[in-house]
Design an enzyme around this catalytic site. Sequence first.
Site, PDB file in Angstrom:
ATOM      1  CE  LYS A 252       3.878  -0.052  17.607  1.00 51.78           C
ATOM      2  NZ  LYS A 252       3.548   1.372  17.464  1.00 51.78           N
TER       3      LYS A 252
ATOM      4  CE1 TYR B 135      -2.397 -11.024   8.674  1.00 54.27           C
ATOM      5  CE2 TYR B 135      -1.996 -10.906   6.329  1.00 54.27           C
ATOM      6  CZ  TYR B 135      -2.539 -10.370   7.475  1.00 54.27           C
ATOM      7  OH  TYR B 135      -3.229  -9.187   7.392  1.00 54.27           O
TER       8      TYR B 135
ATOM      9  CG  ASP C 223       2.866   3.636  14.936  1.00 51.71           C
ATOM     10  OD1 ASP C 223       3.866   2.930  14.724  1.00 51.71           O
ATOM     11  OD2 ASP C 223       2.669   4.195  16.022  1.00 51.71           O
TER      12      ASP C 223
ATOM     13  CG  ASP D  14      -2.977  -7.790   4.127  1.00 51.98           C
ATOM     14  OD1 ASP D  14      -3.277  -7.459   2.975  1.00 51.98           O
ATOM     15  OD2 ASP D  14      -3.746  -8.433   4.875  1.00 51.98           O
TER      16      ASP D  14
END
Length: 337
Positions: free
Chosen positions: A175, A123, A208, A232
């Site tokens: 991740k 972002y 995930d 987010d």
Amino acid sequence: MTRTVTLIPGDGIGPEVTDATLLVLRAANADLEFDVQLAGLEALQQLRNPLPKATLDSAERTRLILKGPLTTPSGSGFRSINVELRKTYDLYANVRPVRTIVPGGRYEDVDLVLIRENTEGLYVGVEHYIGMHGDPRAAAESVMIVTRFGAERIVRYAFEYARRWGRKKVTLAHKANILKYTQGLFLDVARQVANAFPDIEWEDRIIDATAMQLVLDPSRFDVLVMENMFGDILSDLMAGLVGGLGFAPAGNIGTEAAMFEAVHGSAPDIAGKGIANPTALILSACMMLDHVEQGETAERIRSALDMVVREGWSRTRDMGGTATTREFADAMVRALE
Ligand code: NAD
């Protein structure tokens, strides 16, 4: 000492939930005064500047902002004012607690806090088109930036938060199996920071798998920390665990300023109908009261909210009731009296 707050009501449902929040703060005798300012679409229409100097000057004086949602049109050249304000004051820690308030939902007793890195990651807005074969918009590229400094301060914030509020465990969701450099750095730094907090349990999980585990059994988590975009997405998921976005407050905390706002947006589908749930902004205001050492007032408001919702005095449509925003706020005022 009375604290002055820069109040940005925002647009869409913003002014409706802000009015309700002010009624509640007044009924609770919060020691606050408000300097009302414009930002976003309203400011663009009235002053031709989405982030006017008067608003920035006010924030500069107060270093404390309570903000309603601001619409950010997708895909246009209009930069997010939310992102702009977070950047201006380096509000690096986005704190998003979720707690079950309405009984009888899918999950009982959810009580989690997500700490989202607020200044880096995908972002940062570093993106551009890459022209190929004469087509100037053939591809597009966004850059994810993770710095050792940024990762360290957010993970440290999460552990310090856990210690301050008596929480037992911190989970880093990442991740690093795929994004070996950016997410790998985040994980590496987190492992080092965790060593300085032997009293707090710590674990890392792939993002995930974390999403799935949150849905299967939220009780296995406590405080979660992650980079900007993951935070987010997962904070909306976590709002879903407690009945939706109407219940999810947030604080954006920096070393010299703080801004409190609901997680939800301007909800154009229900704006102007007077039916929005003001709980998320009311709870954001409670986080602000904690921040300025008026925690006792915050606790009284939270207890009043529990009473109003749990005992069914008043519920807005998203809680399965029929109350308007104003009726809900009036019930809160009665509970506080
Ligand atoms: P949204 O959060 O505004 O709405 C999503 C859904 O949740 C809608 O169905 C809405 O009716 C419902 N909802 C949201 N808040 C509610 C409340 N308090 N009570 C009852 N129902 C509620 O998300 P969106 O529609 O994706 O975004 C609308 C605009 O808001 C976009 O321009 C977006 O950029 C902006 N936005 C701003 C902020 C912010 O200012 N911090 C945050 C998120 C989105």
